[in-house]
Motif scaffolding. Structure first.
Motif, PDB file in Angstrom:
ATOM      1  N   GLU A  41      42.673  35.729  32.182  1.00 28.29           N
ATOM      2  CA  GLU A  41      43.157  35.723  33.565  1.00 28.29           C
ATOM      3  C   GLU A  41      42.777  34.419  34.236  1.00 28.29           C
ATOM      4  O   GLU A  41      41.681  33.908  34.027  1.00 28.29           O
ATOM      5  CB  GLU A  41      42.490  36.857  34.359  1.00 28.29           C
ATOM      6  CG  GLU A  41      43.276  38.123  34.391  1.00 28.29           C
ATOM      7  CD  GLU A  41      42.645  39.165  35.308  1.00 28.29           C
ATOM      8  OE1 GLU A  41      41.891  38.788  36.228  1.00 28.29           O
ATOM      9  OE2 GLU A  41      42.908  40.357  35.088  1.00 28.29           O
TER      10      GLU A  41
ATOM     11  N   ILE B  21      42.853  32.885  38.177  1.00 23.77           N
ATOM     12  CA  ILE B  21      43.145  33.095  39.606  1.00 23.77           C
ATOM     13  C   ILE B  21      42.925  31.771  40.323  1.00 23.77           C
ATOM     14  O   ILE B  21      41.932  31.087  40.090  1.00 23.77           O
ATOM     15  CB  ILE B  21      42.238  34.180  40.220  1.00 23.77           C
ATOM     16  CG1 ILE B  21      42.566  35.541  39.597  1.00 23.77           C
ATOM     17  CG2 ILE B  21      42.415  34.247  41.733  1.00 23.77           C
ATOM     18  CD1 ILE B  21      41.853  36.722  40.237  1.00 23.77           C
TER      19      ILE B  21
ATOM     20  N   GLN C  28      46.407  33.558  47.268  1.00 23.65           N
ATOM     21  CA  GLN C  28      46.032  33.329  45.866  1.00 23.65           C
ATOM     22  C   GLN C  28      47.182  33.677  44.925  1.00 23.65           C
ATOM     23  O   GLN C  28      48.106  34.387  45.283  1.00 23.65           O
ATOM     24  CB  GLN C  28      44.840  34.216  45.479  1.00 23.65           C
ATOM     25  CG  GLN C  28      43.610  34.042  46.340  1.00 23.65           C
ATOM     26  CD  GLN C  28      42.502  34.983  45.878  1.00 23.65           C
ATOM     27  OE1 GLN C  28      41.493  34.545  45.389  1.00 23.65           O
ATOM     28  NE2 GLN C  28      42.700  36.275  46.013  1.00 23.65           N
TER      29      GLN C  28
ATOM     30  N   ARG D 290      47.556  34.955  40.669  1.00 24.01           N
ATOM     31  CA  ARG D 290      46.849  35.311  39.438  1.00 24.01           C
ATOM     32  C   ARG D 290      47.823  35.299  38.263  1.00 24.01           C
ATOM     33  O   ARG D 290      48.935  35.826  38.357  1.00 24.01           O
ATOM     34  CB  ARG D 290      46.245  36.712  39.544  1.00 24.01           C
ATOM     35  CG  ARG D 290      45.398  37.058  38.299  1.00 24.01           C
ATOM     36  CD  ARG D 290      44.937  38.497  38.292  1.00 24.01           C
ATOM     37  NE  ARG D 290      45.988  39.393  37.825  1.00 24.01           N
ATOM     38  CZ  ARG D 290      45.911  40.708  37.904  1.00 24.01           C
ATOM     39  NH1 ARG D 290      44.873  41.287  38.459  1.00 24.01           N
ATOM     40  NH2 ARG D 290      46.902  41.470  37.444  1.00 24.01           N
TER      41      ARG D 290
ATOM     42  N   ARG E  51      48.070  36.437  34.266  1.00 23.32           N
ATOM     43  CA  ARG E  51      47.394  37.193  33.201  1.00 23.32           C
ATOM     44  C   ARG E  51      48.154  37.008  31.900  1.00 23.32           C
ATOM     45  O   ARG E  51      49.362  37.237  31.833  1.00 23.32           O
ATOM     46  CB  ARG E  51      47.314  38.676  33.566  1.00 23.32           C
ATOM     47  CG  ARG E  51      46.576  39.476  32.495  1.00 23.32           C
ATOM     48  CD  ARG E  51      46.522  40.949  32.806  1.00 23.32           C
ATOM     49  NE  ARG E  51      45.452  41.253  33.741  1.00 23.32           N
ATOM     50  CZ  ARG E  51      45.384  42.399  34.412  1.00 23.32           C
ATOM     51  NH1 ARG E  51      46.319  43.303  34.274  1.00 23.32           N
ATOM     52  NH2 ARG E  51      44.379  42.635  35.227  1.00 23.32           N
TER      53      ARG E  51
ATOM     54  N   THR F  43      39.345  38.316  43.361  1.00 23.10           N
ATOM     55  CA  THR F  43      40.219  39.388  42.853  1.00 23.10           C
ATOM     56  C   THR F  43      41.476  39.441  43.702  1.00 23.10           C
ATOM     57  O   THR F  43      41.513  38.905  44.807  1.00 23.10           O
ATOM     58  CB  THR F  43      39.519  40.766  42.944  1.00 23.10           C
ATOM     59  OG1 THR F  43      39.117  40.954  44.304  1.00 23.10           O
ATOM     60  CG2 THR F  43      38.317  40.844  42.032  1.00 23.10           C
TER      61      THR F  43
END
Length: 366
Positions: free
Chosen positions: A229, A231, A220, A222, A224, A119
């Motif tokens: 999504e 990552i 990281q 990400r 969307r 996350t």
């Protein structure tokens, strides 16, 4: 878990995340797809520990739960079903799938064994919303010059960084270099995103997607896109200071219709296959022409010529594949190709005043 979903939504989600699931690892569970209820939606996810991809689809949930199942089998089975509703029910470690007259039982693995999905903290990360068209074009223009040489990992991705108030994408494999300005930014960004991740994002974008949301933290990134999504880890290391390679000015400048340049390069490339793709470009300001010469020792030789506005004169030898690939991603009807002598970098860009992209190719030693 007991749920009902539509075949179309489930097939689309399984196919998208299934590309990331990997059977070539020490961990067999990475070849599985995770199915997990989340509120009134079904989460479909896969990871290879470098990239994690998730998709949410609407579902009618009778009983919440989760399971992981072999990616390839379930994707191909669901894709082969008619467009009807599909009932999924977990019994022990098995997933019972029923749709119309079709039913099957797939052996799964409990979801607890599946790696935790990564996350990103939205509050502390840098965010961009980029128009889909701009994103697709910018990524396509830069990933063609990334390297596949795993001994130099920093070159196997695209360098996203802020420079003079712009978010800039750059990539090089040591033989060529591309740079594209994407959007204005006030944030400080410096991140190398793996080529494989960006290719996965391009595949995930559908025709009806308007925007791609991009989030960076320290390690990281990400992406969307609507309910999907992706990552990914960033590549560790410092990208080379490529700006010193960009020529300040060039002795020979050729302005030529892109379609003519593409045609003569393609024809010359046919004869250059044997000689490692090497073609020689000659600019002649008196004849106002650009000619490309190539030799195939066994088959013959070719000289193709196109009319162009030429300032200065000169000759340079390039790899025809690099030139063809560069021309395929440069915008506009007319392009500017410039160089200084046989060994300095050649620059290709659109003649449009507000062009935001350029491409550099290093010459071959003729």
């Amino acid at each position: 878990m007991e749920i009902t979903v539509t075949q179309e939504n489930l097939a689309k989600a399984l196919t998208a995340v299934g590309r990331v699931a990997s059977t070539k690892t020490q961990l067999p569970i990475l070849g599985n797809i995770l199915l997990r209820t989340d509120g009134n939606r079904l989460l479909v996810a896969a990871t290879n520990l470098e990239i994690a991809t998730t998709q949410y689809i609407g579902a009618k949930i009778a009983k919440p739960g989760a399971i992981t199942i072999p990616a390839r089998l379930v994707s191909e089975f669901i894709s082969s079903l008619p467009k009807e509703s599909v009932d999924l029910k977990v019994v022990g470690d098995n997933l019972h799938i029923k749709s119309g007259k079709y039913s099957s039982i797939i052996n799964g693995v409990v979801a607890d064994d599946f790696p935790e999905l990564p996350t990103i903290n939205e509050k502390s990360s840098i965010q961009y919303s980029i128009k889909t068209e701009d994103f697709k074009q910018a990524v396509s223009q830069t990933i063609i010059t990334t390297s596949s040489d795993s001994t130099r990992p920093v070159l196997t991705g695209v360098y996203w960084h802020s420079y003079e108030g712009q978010l800039v994408l750059a990539a090089t494999d040591g033989y060529r270099l591309s740079e594209r300005k994407l959007v204005e930014t006030t944030s400080e960004v410096s991140a190398i995103i793996p080529t494989q991740t960006l290719q996965e994002v391009l595949r995930t974008i559908a025709d009806d997607n308007n925007e791609v949301d991009v989030l960076f933290d320290e390690t990281q990134v990400r992406f969307r896109i609507n309910e999907a999504e992706i990552i990914s880890r960033l590549i560790d290391g410092n990208f080379p200071d490529y700006r010193q390679l960009i020529p300040k000015k060039s002795e020979t400048v050729i302005v030529i219709p892109k379609s003519d340049f593409v045609r003569v390069t393609k024809i010359a490339g046919l004869f250059a296959r044997e000689s490692g793709g090497s073609v020689t470009l000659t600019a002649d300001s008196d004849k106002k022409s650009l000619s490309i010469h190539s030799i195939a020792s066994q088959l013959g030789e070719n000289t193709s010529e196109a009319t162009a506005d030429v300032t200065g004169e000169g000759q340079v030898t390039l790899n025809s594949r690099y030139l063809t690939e560069a021309l395929s991603v440069v915008d506009g009807e007319t392009v500017e190709f410039s160089f200084s002598g046989k060994l300095s970098p050649c620059v290709l860009k659109s003649t449009d005043k507000n062009t935001n992209y350029f491409h550099i190719i290093m010459p071959l030693k003729s």
